[in-house]
Scaffold this motif. Sequence first.
Motif, PDB file in Angstrom:
ATOM      1  N   LYS A 133       0.842  -1.205   0.000  1.00 50.52           N
ATOM      2  CA  LYS A 133       0.000   0.000   0.000  1.00 50.52           C
ATOM      3  C   LYS A 133       0.876   1.255   0.000  1.00 50.52           C
ATOM      4  O   LYS A 133       0.613   2.199  -0.740  1.00 50.52           O
ATOM      5  N   MET A 134       1.917   1.245   0.822  1.00 55.64           N
ATOM      6  CA  MET A 134       2.828   2.392   0.874  1.00 55.64           C
ATOM      7  C   MET A 134       3.537   2.574  -0.471  1.00 55.64           C
ATOM      8  O   MET A 134       3.655   3.684  -0.983  1.00 55.64           O
ATOM      9  N   ALA A 135       3.970   1.466  -1.052  1.00 50.35           N
ATOM     10  CA  ALA A 135       4.661   1.534  -2.340  1.00 50.35           C
ATOM     11  C   ALA A 135       3.744   2.092  -3.423  1.00 50.35           C
ATOM     12  O   ALA A 135       4.192   2.861  -4.286  1.00 50.35           O
ATOM     13  N   GLN A 136       2.469   1.754  -3.400  1.00 48.64           N
ATOM     14  CA  GLN A 136       1.534   2.283  -4.395  1.00 48.64           C
ATOM     15  C   GLN A 136       1.357   3.784  -4.227  1.00 48.64           C
ATOM     16  O   GLN A 136       1.325   4.527  -5.206  1.00 48.64           O
ATOM     17  N   PHE A 137       1.248   4.244  -2.969  1.00 48.97           N
ATOM     18  CA  PHE A 137       1.160   5.692  -2.748  1.00 48.97           C
ATOM     19  C   PHE A 137       2.388   6.385  -3.329  1.00 48.97           C
ATOM     20  O   PHE A 137       2.273   7.421  -3.976  1.00 48.97           O
ATOM     21  N   GLU A 138       3.564   5.813  -3.123  1.00 47.15           N
ATOM     22  CA  GLU A 138       4.785   6.445  -3.623  1.00 47.15           C
ATOM     23  C   GLU A 138       4.860   6.411  -5.149  1.00 47.15           C
ATOM     24  O   GLU A 138       5.368   7.340  -5.761  1.00 47.15           O
ATOM     25  N   ARG A 139       4.337   5.362  -5.774  1.00 49.02           N
ATOM     26  CA  ARG A 139       4.270   5.355  -7.244  1.00 49.02           C
ATOM     27  C   ARG A 139       3.354   6.484  -7.724  1.00 49.02           C
ATOM     28  O   ARG A 139       3.655   7.180  -8.694  1.00 49.02           O
ATOM     29  N   ASP A 140       2.237   6.668  -7.013  1.00 55.66           N
ATOM     30  CA  ASP A 140       1.319   7.749  -7.371  1.00 55.66           C
ATOM     31  C   ASP A 140       1.975   9.117  -7.186  1.00 55.66           C
ATOM     32  O   ASP A 140       1.827   9.999  -8.040  1.00 55.66           O
ATOM     33  N   PHE A 141       2.706   9.296  -6.073  1.00 54.66           N
ATOM     34  CA  PHE A 141       3.431  10.558  -5.860  1.00 54.66           C
ATOM     35  C   PHE A 141       4.431  10.803  -6.986  1.00 54.66           C
ATOM     36  O   PHE A 141       4.532  11.908  -7.515  1.00 54.66           O
ATOM     37  N   THR A 142       5.180   9.763  -7.365  1.00 51.11           N
ATOM     38  CA  THR A 142       6.200   9.907  -8.411  1.00 51.11           C
ATOM     39  C   THR A 142       5.572  10.320  -9.735  1.00 51.11           C
ATOM     40  O   THR A 142       6.059  11.242 -10.408  1.00 51.11           O
ATOM     41  N   ASP A 143       4.474   9.654 -10.120  1.00 47.25           N
ATOM     42  CA  ASP A 143       3.795  10.015 -11.369  1.00 47.25           C
ATOM     43  C   ASP A 143       3.332  11.472 -11.329  1.00 47.25           C
ATOM     44  O   ASP A 143       3.513  12.225 -12.293  1.00 47.25           O
ATOM     45  N   CYS A 144       2.752  11.877 -10.209  1.00 43.20           N
ATOM     46  CA  CYS A 144       2.256  13.248 -10.065  1.00 43.20           C
ATOM     47  C   CYS A 144       3.412  14.248 -10.119  1.00 43.20           C
ATOM     48  O   CYS A 144       3.343  15.242 -10.838  1.00 43.20           O
ATOM     49  N   GLU A 145       4.471  13.986  -9.359  1.00 41.17           N
ATOM     50  CA  GLU A 145       5.606  14.911  -9.302  1.00 41.17           C
ATOM     51  C   GLU A 145       6.309  15.009 -10.649  1.00 41.17           C
ATOM     52  O   GLU A 145       6.732  16.096 -11.050  1.00 41.17           O
ATOM     53  N   LEU A 164       4.395  17.376 -12.788  1.00 38.84           N
ATOM     54  CA  LEU A 164       4.529  18.782 -12.397  1.00 38.84           C
ATOM     55  C   LEU A 164       5.813  19.400 -12.937  1.00 38.84           C
ATOM     56  O   LEU A 164       5.894  20.604 -13.128  1.00 38.84           O
ATOM     57  N   GLY A 165       6.831  18.584 -13.158  1.00 35.23           N
ATOM     58  CA  GLY A 165       8.092  19.045 -13.736  1.00 35.23           C
ATOM     59  C   GLY A 165       9.031  19.723 -12.747  1.00 35.23           C
ATOM     60  O   GLY A 165       8.602  20.328 -11.777  1.00 35.23           O
ATOM     61  N   ASN A 166      10.321  19.581 -13.005  1.00 32.55           N
ATOM     62  CA  ASN A 166      11.396  20.203 -12.225  1.00 32.55           C
ATOM     63  C   ASN A 166      11.369  19.842 -10.739  1.00 32.55           C
ATOM     64  O   ASN A 166      11.715  20.663  -9.895  1.00 32.55           O
ATOM     65  N   ILE A 167      10.954  18.613 -10.443  1.00 33.31           N
ATOM     66  CA  ILE A 167      11.025  18.106  -9.074  1.00 33.31           C
ATOM     67  C   ILE A 167      11.944  16.893  -9.117  1.00 33.31           C
ATOM     68  O   ILE A 167      11.650  15.911  -9.803  1.00 33.31           O
ATOM     69  N   SER A 223      15.608  27.725  -2.439  1.00 32.21           N
ATOM     70  CA  SER A 223      14.586  28.329  -3.297  1.00 32.21           C
ATOM     71  C   SER A 223      14.052  27.309  -4.311  1.00 32.21           C
ATOM     72  O   SER A 223      12.859  27.316  -4.637  1.00 32.21           O
ATOM     73  N   GLU A 224      14.913  26.421  -4.800  1.00 36.92           N
ATOM     74  CA  GLU A 224      14.459  25.351  -5.698  1.00 36.92           C
ATOM     75  C   GLU A 224      13.473  24.437  -4.962  1.00 36.92           C
ATOM     76  O   GLU A 224      12.418  24.080  -5.494  1.00 36.92           O
ATOM     77  N   MET A 225      13.801  24.096  -3.729  1.00 42.13           N
ATOM     78  CA  MET A 225      12.934  23.246  -2.934  1.00 42.13           C
ATOM     79  C   MET A 225      11.603  23.940  -2.654  1.00 42.13           C
ATOM     80  O   MET A 225      10.529  23.346  -2.795  1.00 42.13           O
ATOM     81  N   GLU A 226      11.657  25.201  -2.275  1.00 45.61           N
ATOM     82  CA  GLU A 226      10.432  25.959  -1.982  1.00 45.61           C
ATOM     83  C   GLU A 226       9.534  26.061  -3.205  1.00 45.61           C
ATOM     84  O   GLU A 226       8.304  25.940  -3.089  1.00 45.61           O
ATOM     85  N   ALA A 227      10.104  26.262  -4.377  1.00 43.24           N
ATOM     86  CA  ALA A 227       9.302  26.342  -5.607  1.00 43.24           C
ATOM     87  C   ALA A 227       8.619  25.000  -5.888  1.00 43.24           C
ATOM     88  O   ALA A 227       7.439  24.957  -6.256  1.00 43.24           O
ATOM     89  N   ALA A 228       9.354  23.906  -5.693  1.00 41.71           N
ATOM     90  CA  ALA A 228       8.777  22.576  -5.921  1.00 41.71           C
ATOM     91  C   ALA A 228       7.680  22.273  -4.910  1.00 41.71           C
ATOM     92  O   ALA A 228       6.621  21.752  -5.271  1.00 41.71           O
ATOM     93  N   VAL A 229       7.900  22.620  -3.650  1.00 43.55           N
ATOM     94  CA  VAL A 229       6.882  22.408  -2.617  1.00 43.55           C
ATOM     95  C   VAL A 229       5.634  23.226  -2.960  1.00 43.55           C
ATOM     96  O   VAL A 229       4.505  22.744  -2.811  1.00 43.55           O
ATOM     97  N   GLY A 230       5.818  24.432  -3.454  1.00 42.25           N
ATOM     98  CA  GLY A 230       4.685  25.252  -3.869  1.00 42.25           C
ATOM     99  C   GLY A 230       3.875  24.580  -4.963  1.00 42.25           C
ATOM    100  O   GLY A 230       2.641  24.586  -4.941  1.00 42.25           O
ATOM    101  N   LYS A 231       4.559  23.986  -5.947  1.00 39.08           N
ATOM    102  CA  LYS A 231       3.872  23.258  -7.021  1.00 39.08           C
ATOM    103  C   LYS A 231       3.081  22.078  -6.459  1.00 39.08           C
ATOM    104  O   LYS A 231       1.944  21.835  -6.853  1.00 39.08           O
ATOM    105  N   MET A 232       3.724  21.336  -5.542  1.00 35.61           N
ATOM    106  CA  MET A 232       3.060  20.158  -4.977  1.00 35.61           C
ATOM    107  C   MET A 232       1.843  20.567  -4.155  1.00 35.61           C
ATOM    108  O   MET A 232       0.784  19.941  -4.250  1.00 35.61           O
ATOM    109  N   GLU A 233       1.973  21.616  -3.366  1.00 29.76           N
ATOM    110  CA  GLU A 233       0.852  22.068  -2.538  1.00 29.76           C
ATOM    111  C   GLU A 233      -0.289  22.629  -3.385  1.00 29.76           C
ATOM    112  O   GLU A 233      -1.451  22.537  -3.003  1.00 29.76           O
TER     113      GLU A 233
END
Length: 108
Positions: free
Chosen positions: A19-31, A34-37, A65-75
């Motif tokens: 179940k955890m691995a599936q959530f992480e596959r979903d996160f990876t596809d989403c991220e 979104l690009g540049n993560i 700043s790179e991390m903050e921009a990526a977190v902003g995209k994810m949020e």
Amino acid sequence: MPQFIERVTMTYSTTNWEKMAQFERDFTDCEDSLGNIPRKKWLRPFSSPQSLMSTQWEREWSSLSEMEAAVGKMEASEEHTKIRKSMVSSGILNSFHRELLQIENPLE
């Protein structure tokens, strides 16, 4: 060259690995969409003070700043928010710990 490492450690029961691995596959596809993560690097304990029923992932950032921009995209992403809320409410994680480490080389 990376300047920071974001590290997350998660523990779970044996029955929740898939179940955890599936959530992480979903996160990876989403991220990825979104690009540049930067992709996560997955670590499983082999010889570690961590529980054998834990997983760590690390992600390298060239700047805060790179991390903050990526977190902003994810949020801002409805899909990412849906996955995150679903994972949190699923009860599969026993613990979740996040660190942010600065890379330093005292020899330079």
